[in-house]
Write a protein that holds these residues in place. Structure first.
Motif, PDB file in Angstrom:
ATOM      1  N   UNK A 297       0.898  -1.280  -0.032  1.00 56.39           N
ATOM      2  CA  UNK A 297      -0.053  -0.042  -0.101  1.00 56.39           C
ATOM      3  C   UNK A 297       0.735   1.253  -0.043  1.00 56.39           C
ATOM      4  N   UNK A 298       0.218   2.280  -0.579  1.00 53.80           N
ATOM      5  CA  UNK A 298       1.081   3.547  -0.572  1.00 53.80           C
ATOM      6  C   UNK A 298       0.015   4.768  -0.549  1.00 53.80           C
ATOM      7  N   UNK A 299       0.372   5.962   0.034  1.00 50.82           N
ATOM      8  CA  UNK A 299      -0.239   7.061  -0.065  1.00 50.82           C
ATOM      9  C   UNK A 299      -0.115   7.897  -1.071  1.00 50.82           C
ATOM     10  N   UNK A 300      -1.150   8.534  -1.754  1.00 47.13           N
ATOM     11  CA  UNK A 300      -1.099   9.509  -2.710  1.00 47.13           C
ATOM     12  C   UNK A 300      -1.458  10.841  -2.408  1.00 47.13           C
ATOM     13  N   UNK A 301      -1.124  11.792  -2.553  1.00 46.56           N
ATOM     14  CA  UNK A 301      -1.676  13.225  -2.303  1.00 46.56           C
ATOM     15  C   UNK A 301      -2.715  13.600  -2.938  1.00 46.56           C
ATOM     16  N   UNK A 302      -3.840  13.825  -2.535  1.00 46.25           N
ATOM     17  CA  UNK A 302      -4.785  14.503  -3.608  1.00 46.25           C
ATOM     18  C   UNK A 302      -4.687  16.027  -3.758  1.00 46.25           C
ATOM     19  N   UNK A 303      -5.284  16.270  -4.810  1.00 47.08           N
ATOM     20  CA  UNK A 303      -5.200  17.677  -5.154  1.00 47.08           C
ATOM     21  C   UNK A 303      -6.122  18.567  -4.124  1.00 47.08           C
ATOM     22  N   UNK A 304      -5.675  19.850  -3.679  1.00 48.58           N
ATOM     23  CA  UNK A 304      -6.590  20.567  -2.898  1.00 48.58           C
ATOM     24  C   UNK A 304      -7.086  19.960  -1.781  1.00 48.58           C
ATOM     25  N   UNK A 305      -6.185  19.095  -0.830  1.00 47.50           N
ATOM     26  CA  UNK A 305      -7.304  18.271   0.176  1.00 47.50           C
ATOM     27  C   UNK A 305      -7.677  18.866   1.238  1.00 47.50           C
ATOM     28  N   UNK A 306      -7.262  20.326   1.428  1.00 45.83           N
ATOM     29  CA  UNK A 306      -7.577  21.116   2.522  1.00 45.83           C
ATOM     30  C   UNK A 306      -9.056  21.730   2.177  1.00 45.83           C
TER      31      UNK A 306
END
Length: 451
Positions: A297-306
C-alpha cells in the motif's frame, strides 16, 4: 402466399456527404428529419439462414433486445442454456458501459454520518430478525437513456448489501459484524457463488473486486475489530483465484495498511492497466493505492485536500483514475464548484479535467443540499449520485459534456419514500466464466428486463 420479411432502415435526411460530413454528422442528424426505408426481404433466402449465422447475429444484440427475442421460438429461448452460444456471446457481445443502482436508506446530512452502504448495513444488523429482501437492481444504459429493473430477492439472501462490481459480476457483503461472507452474482443469468468467510473480523470494510474471464481478485481493507466495541484500520486481506495458472489463495495474502489512514466505507476502483486498487482515506483526505503484484500500500496526495468535500475515486476507460470532489474555499474570490481530476501516468500528480458548468452546478446544489455525493466511472462516463436524492448526473469524459439522466420510472411509488441511489459500473453479460472457480450456490431461470 409466402410470409413477407421486411427490414426498416432509419437514416438522417441531408446528413451530409463527402469529406466534411464526419465533422458535422452529429449536429446534422439531430436537426434533420429521419427517413425510414422499408426493404422487402425474400423469405426464400432469409428463412433458411444457417443456425450458426443466426446465433452470431443474436450474440451482438444488447441484453434487453436479446431477452425480447427469446420469445420468438423455443430454440432462441434455450440459447441462454447453450454453452456454445454463451461462449459466442462472450467473444462477440459489445461491452456496454452500463450502471446498476440500488436504492438504499438515506442518512442524515451530518458530515460525520456513515455512508449509505454502512447505514444500510447498520439497519439490517440491528433488525436481524426481520431483514427485508435485497432491493432490485436498477440498470441504466447511458447511451440509450433507458432504465431496466432486475429483481434479486430469489438470488441474494437477506442480510447482504451491494459492495463492489467488476465487468458482469456484482459483489454483495454480509452485514453482520465479524468474519465477512462475500457473494458474487451475475444479474442476467441469476448465478450466485460465495467466497469462503474472511478470517479477520471486520465491521464495514472497504471492498475491491477485479474479475477476468478466468480470474477473481477481491480485497477487504480496514475496520478491523480489535474488540467487540472498537474498530481500527490495521490490515487488508486479499482473495485470489486463477483458472489458467491454477493459483488459489483463499484470504492467504495479508498486508498492513499505511499509518493514520481511515478508509471511507465503500468500494475501491481498480485500474487494470496498473494492476492497482484505489480508495479514499478521510480525515485528512488522501488516496490509498494497493499494488496487487507486490502486495503493498501507499498514500497519494490528493489535489487541494484542505478544500475538498465528498471526494470519490473512480476508474474510466483505458484504466484512467479520476477524482471527483466539491471544492469549497473560504475565500470569496474562489467560487464553489465540482471538479474532476485525472491521475497522471507517474501515479503521483493530478491534472484538472473539467469543472461542472454553472447552470448544472446550480441544479446540483439544490439536489445535493450539502448532504454529500459519490461518483462511479465506467468507459467514457462518470455518474454522480446524491444522498437522499434520486437524481443521476452524467459526465462524458472525452466530450466533457454534463447532462442529467432521465428519471428512473421504477422509483415513482406511493408514499414518497426517498432513499439514495448507490451506483456501480456494470457490463451486462450472459456468461461470466470466472464464477466457475467458486461453488455455485444457486441458479435461477434467467428472466428478462422490466421496462
Amino acid at each position: 402466399m409466402e410470409e413477407a420479411f421486411t427490414i426498416s432502415i432509419t437514416t438522417a435526411g441531408a446528413a451530409g456527404t463527402g469529406a466534411g460530413a464526419g465533422a458535422s454528422s452529429s449536429s446534422s442528424a439531430s436537426s434533420s428529419a429521419s427517413v425510414i426505408t422499408v426493404v422487402n426481404m425474400d423469405p426464400r433466402i432469409w428463412r433458411h439462414l444457417p443456425q450458426g449465422m443466426v446465433d452470431r447475429v443474436l450474440a451482438f444484440l444488447p441484453p434487453d433486445a436479446f431477452f425480447r427475442a427469446r420469445a420468438v421460438c423455443k430454440r432462441w429461448y434455450s440459447l441462454v442454456f447453450s454453452d456454445s452460444f454463451l461462449e459466442l456471446h462472450l467473444r462477440l457481445a459489445p461491452a456496454l458501459p452500463c450502471f446498476v443502482f440500488f436504492l438504499l436508506p438515506s442518512t442524515t446530512a451530518s458530515s460525520s454520518a456513515p455512508s449509505d452502504a454502512s447505514s444500510a448495513a447498520i439497519a439490517a444488523a440491528s433488525s436481524s430478525s426481520s431483514r427485508p429482501p435485497p432491493p432490485p437492481a436498477l440498470l441504466l444504459d447511458p447511451v440509450a437513456d433507458s432504465w431496466h429493473r432486475i429483481p434479486l430477492d430469489a438470488v441474494i439472501p437477506p442480510g447482504f448489501s451491494p459492495a463492489a462490481s467488476s465487468h458482469g459480476v456484482l459483489c454483495f457483503i454480509s452485514d453482520d459484524a465479524g468474519s465477512k461472507t462475500l457473494v458474487l452474482c451475475n444479474l442476467l443469468s441469476k448465478l450466485a457463488a460465495h467466497l469462503p468467510p474472511s478470517p479477520t473480523p471486520r465491521l464495514f470494510p472497504t471492498v475491491g473486486l477485479a474479475v477476468g474471464p478466468s480470474s477473481i481478485c477481491t480485497v477487504l481493507a480496514g475496520d478491523d475489530m480489535i474488540s467487540p466495541f472498537a474498530v481500527k484500520n490495521l490490515t487488508a486481506e486479499c482473495f485470489h483465484a486463477d483458472g489458467v495458472t491454477g493459483f488459489y489463495s483463499p484470504w492467504a495474502t495479508g498486508s498492513a495498511l499505511p499509518r493514520l489512514c481511515s478508509f471511507e466505507p465503500g468500494r475501491m476502483a481498480y485500474a487494470a492497466s496498473a494492476g492497482r486498487f484505489y480508495g479514499m482515506s478521510c480525515g485528512p483526505f488522501g488516496v490509498l493505492s494497493y499494488d496487487v503484484a507486490s502486495n503493498a500500500w501507499e498514500k497519494i496526495q490528493p489535489p487541494m485536500r484542505r478544500f475538498l468535500r465528498s471526494p470519490s475515486i473512480a476508474e474510466c476507460g483505458g484504466g484512467r483514475v479520476v477524482l471527483v470532489a466539491a471544492v469549497e474555499k473560504s475565500k470569496l474570490s474562489v467560487p464553489r464548484s465540482v471538479r474532476v481530476w485525472s491521475l497522471q501516468p507517474c501515479g503521483r500528480a493530478w491534472s484538472e479535467l473539467d469543472r461542472m458548468p454553472h447552470d448544472v452546478h446550480s441544479r446540483f446544489c439544490d439536489a445535493e443540499a450539502g448532504r454529500g455525493f459519490e461518483c462511479v466511472g465506467h468507459g467514457d462516463f462518470l455518474v454522480i449520485t446524491m444522498r437522499a436524492s434520486h437524481d443521476v448526473l452524467l459526465f462524458h469524459v472525452r466530450r466533457k459534456e454534463w447532462r442529467w439522466a432521465p428519471p428512473c420510472p421504477f422509483l415513482r411509488g406511493p408514499g414518497g419514500v426517498i432513499g439514495t441511489l448507490r451506483g456501480f459500473a456494470y457490463v451486462p453479460r450472459l456468461a461470466t466464466p470466472c464464477m466457475a472457480l467458486l461453488d455455485s450456490s444457486s441458479f435461477m431461470p434467467p428472466v428478462g428486463f422490466d421496462g
